[in-house]
Write a protein that holds these residues in place. Structure first.
Motif, PDB file in Angstrom:
ATOM      1  N   SER A   1     -43.149-111.499  47.601  1.00 12.54           N
ATOM      2  CA  SER A   1     -43.048-110.035  47.521  1.00 12.54           C
ATOM      3  C   SER A   1     -43.200-109.418  48.900  1.00 12.54           C
ATOM      4  O   SER A   1     -42.465-108.478  49.267  1.00 12.54           O
ATOM      5  CB  SER A   1     -44.114-109.485  46.572  1.00 12.54           C
ATOM      6  N   LEU A   2     -44.129-109.936  49.683  1.00  6.72           N
ATOM      7  CA  LEU A   2     -44.318-109.446  51.048  1.00  6.72           C
ATOM      8  C   LEU A   2     -43.105-109.771  51.915  1.00  6.72           C
ATOM      9  O   LEU A   2     -42.703-108.966  52.768  1.00  6.72           O
ATOM     10  CB  LEU A   2     -45.581-110.057  51.644  1.00  6.72           C
ATOM     11  N   THR A   3     -42.499-110.933  51.692  1.00  9.52           N
ATOM     12  CA  THR A   3     -41.297-111.289  52.445  1.00  9.52           C
ATOM     13  C   THR A   3     -40.147-110.335  52.130  1.00  9.52           C
ATOM     14  O   THR A   3     -39.401-109.920  53.033  1.00  9.52           O
ATOM     15  CB  THR A   3     -40.885-112.736  52.116  1.00  9.52           C
ATOM     16  N   LEU A   4     -39.992-109.965  50.862  1.00 11.00           N
ATOM     17  CA  LEU A   4     -38.955-108.998  50.484  1.00 11.00           C
ATOM     18  C   LEU A   4     -39.227-107.631  51.114  1.00 11.00           C
ATOM     19  O   LEU A   4     -38.298-106.957  51.571  1.00 11.00           O
ATOM     20  CB  LEU A   4     -38.882-108.878  48.964  1.00 11.00           C
ATOM     21  N   LEU A   5     -40.503-107.225  51.129  1.00 14.34           N
ATOM     22  CA  LEU A   5     -40.852-105.955  51.765  1.00 14.34           C
ATOM     23  C   LEU A   5     -40.557-105.999  53.257  1.00 14.34           C
ATOM     24  O   LEU A   5     -40.045-105.022  53.837  1.00 14.34           O
ATOM     25  CB  LEU A   5     -42.334-105.653  51.519  1.00 14.34           C
TER      26      LEU A   5
ATOM     27  N   LEU B   1     -37.636-104.125  57.847  1.00 13.32           N
ATOM     28  CA  LEU B   1     -37.136-104.547  59.159  1.00 13.32           C
ATOM     29  C   LEU B   1     -35.638-104.814  59.140  1.00 13.32           C
ATOM     30  O   LEU B   1     -35.133-105.555  59.975  1.00 13.32           O
ATOM     31  CB  LEU B   1     -37.882-105.801  59.625  1.00 13.32           C
ATOM     32  N   ARG B   2     -34.932-104.203  58.190  1.00  8.25           N
ATOM     33  CA  ARG B   2     -33.481-104.429  58.142  1.00  8.25           C
ATOM     34  C   ARG B   2     -32.786-103.880  59.383  1.00  8.25           C
ATOM     35  O   ARG B   2     -31.760-104.398  59.801  1.00  8.25           O
ATOM     36  CB  ARG B   2     -32.901-103.796  56.883  1.00  8.25           C
ATOM     37  N   TRP B   3     -33.365-102.827  59.985  1.00  4.04           N
ATOM     38  CA  TRP B   3     -32.788-102.292  61.212  1.00  4.04           C
ATOM     39  C   TRP B   3     -32.850-103.323  62.339  1.00  4.04           C
ATOM     40  O   TRP B   3     -31.955-103.400  63.184  1.00  4.04           O
ATOM     41  CB  TRP B   3     -33.540-101.026  61.636  1.00  4.04           C
ATOM     42  N   LYS B   4     -33.894-104.131  62.336  1.00  4.48           N
ATOM     43  CA  LYS B   4     -34.022-105.159  63.383  1.00  4.48           C
ATOM     44  C   LYS B   4     -33.025-106.281  63.170  1.00  4.48           C
ATOM     45  O   LYS B   4     -32.447-106.802  64.113  1.00  4.48           O
ATOM     46  CB  LYS B   4     -35.462-105.700  63.381  1.00  4.48           C
ATOM     47  N   GLN B   5     -32.800-106.649  61.906  1.00  9.77           N
ATOM     48  CA  GLN B   5     -31.855-107.718  61.607  1.00  9.77           C
ATOM     49  C   GLN B   5     -30.432-107.301  61.906  1.00  9.77           C
ATOM     50  O   GLN B   5     -29.578-108.132  62.228  1.00  9.77           O
ATOM     51  CB  GLN B   5     -31.987-108.119  60.139  1.00  9.77           C
ATOM     52  N   LEU B   6     -30.147-106.007  61.816  1.00  8.89           N
ATOM     53  CA  LEU B   6     -28.811-105.513  62.137  1.00  8.89           C
ATOM     54  C   LEU B   6     -28.640-105.212  63.619  1.00  8.89           C
ATOM     55  O   LEU B   6     -27.581-104.775  64.052  1.00  8.89           O
ATOM     56  CB  LEU B   6     -28.520-104.244  61.334  1.00  8.89           C
ATOM     57  N   GLY B   7     -29.694-105.450  64.398  1.00  9.31           N
ATOM     58  CA  GLY B   7     -29.608-105.208  65.838  1.00  9.31           C
ATOM     59  C   GLY B   7     -29.674-103.749  66.179  1.00  9.31           C
ATOM     60  O   GLY B   7     -29.153-103.321  67.227  1.00  9.31           O
TER      61      GLY B   7
END
Length: 299
Positions: A279-283, A288-294
């Motif tokens: 659950s914490l990993t999904l959160l 942090l999706r902005w970080k994964q998208l650069g």
């Protein structure tokens, strides 16, 4: 009727056969081929989940084979079927839910208190080198004391109820999150902080728009460790003194040589820890999706 070769030069003459049949077209890829591609993509993205049924099945087969080979009695090593039967029995009479709920409550309360204290203190330690030099020696020294040595004292002081278990859990989760928060806040780019100040950003805007997003990747590292330690802390507290909880079930099963009950309690502890971790990993993935998208937080 005119010869079709006159109307359409180069076409074969009409020999009386049916010319209305449409030309053959290339058929699309079969549905099962497309489904296979989707399954392959999912397996490539989630190898651990894809391998889990095979790992679980192999472990159960080895477990069953070991018991049959050595002919262990149930109180030494039960078969998977014995553990399943015990699980169904405890689920039917409500005892499994009651003990799991008690441990989950202790974990949740301990996480709430411990993480809140760690975030607040970690933020100020990360911002103030002076405060860090004053408090760090005491904080480090407090972590050298084993929790199993503190837990009996907490039970003596606060009783064997919920409070002592929450305090043990709080102690367990506090330090990893504190350290990750301090490191995360100190890793914030000083130039970006000065830029925000030059734009007259308030303290709240500085925290929400720069410091927190920049520190979150490091903070989540400490949080993942804390949620695992929270389960350990709650169970340790129940070992010392409790009349309900999964740790109490382990103690009870040990006392009456009910090994299947011990296995049921251990499996529920593992499920609790895994569910909180994922659950914490999904959160983390969501925040942090902005970080994964650069991207930066402002984008």
């Amino acid at each position: 009727m005119k010869d079709s070769s006159i109307l359409f030069p180069g076409a074969p003459a009409d020999d009386g056969t049916d010319q209305g049949t449409p030309p053959a077209v290339e058929q699309p890829a079969p549905q099962n081929r497309r489904n296979a591609g989707r399954v392959g993509d999912w397996v490539a993205r989630h190898p651990a989940l894809a391998a889990f049924p095979f790992v679980l099945g192999g472990a159960l087969l080895l477990w069953e084979a070991l018991v049959r080979w050595q002919d262990y009695p149930v109180f030494i090593l039960p078969r998977p079927g014995n553990v399943l039967q015990k699980t169904l029995t405890m689920a039917a009479d409500g005892s499994l839910l009651r003990h799991t709920r008690a441990t989950a409550t202790e974990i949740g309360a301990g996480l709430l208190i411990g993480l809140t204290l760690a975030f607040v203190l970690g933020y100020w330690l990360g911002r103030s080198r002076t405060l860090d030099r004053i408090l760090s020696p005491y904080l480090v020294a407090s972590q050298t004391i084993p929790v199993v040595a503190i837990a009996p004292l907490l039970v003596i002081w606060f009783g064997s109820g919920l409070l002592s278990k929450v305090l043990v859990t709080t102690i367990m989760v506090f330090f990893p999150t504190l350290v990750s928060t301090v490191v995360g806040i100190r890793n914030v780019d000083a130039d970006l902080r000065e830029l925000m100040r030059s734009l007259r950003a308030s303290r709240r805007q500085l925290f929400l728009k720069l410091e927190l997003p920049a520190a979150l990747p490091v903070i989540f590292g400490g949080l993942k460790l804390s949620v695992i330690l929270a389960v350990v802390g709650a169970v340790v507290g129940e070992f010392v003194g409790a009349d309900v909880g999964l740790g109490f079930l382990i103690n009870l099963g040990r006392g009456v040589l009910d090994t299947p009950m011990i296995f049921v309690a251990v499996l529920m502890i593992v499920l609790l820890a895994q569910s909180m971790y994922w659950s914490l990993t999904l959160l983390e993935t969501y925040l942090l999706r902005w970080k994964q998208l650069g991207l930066t937080d402002g984008d």
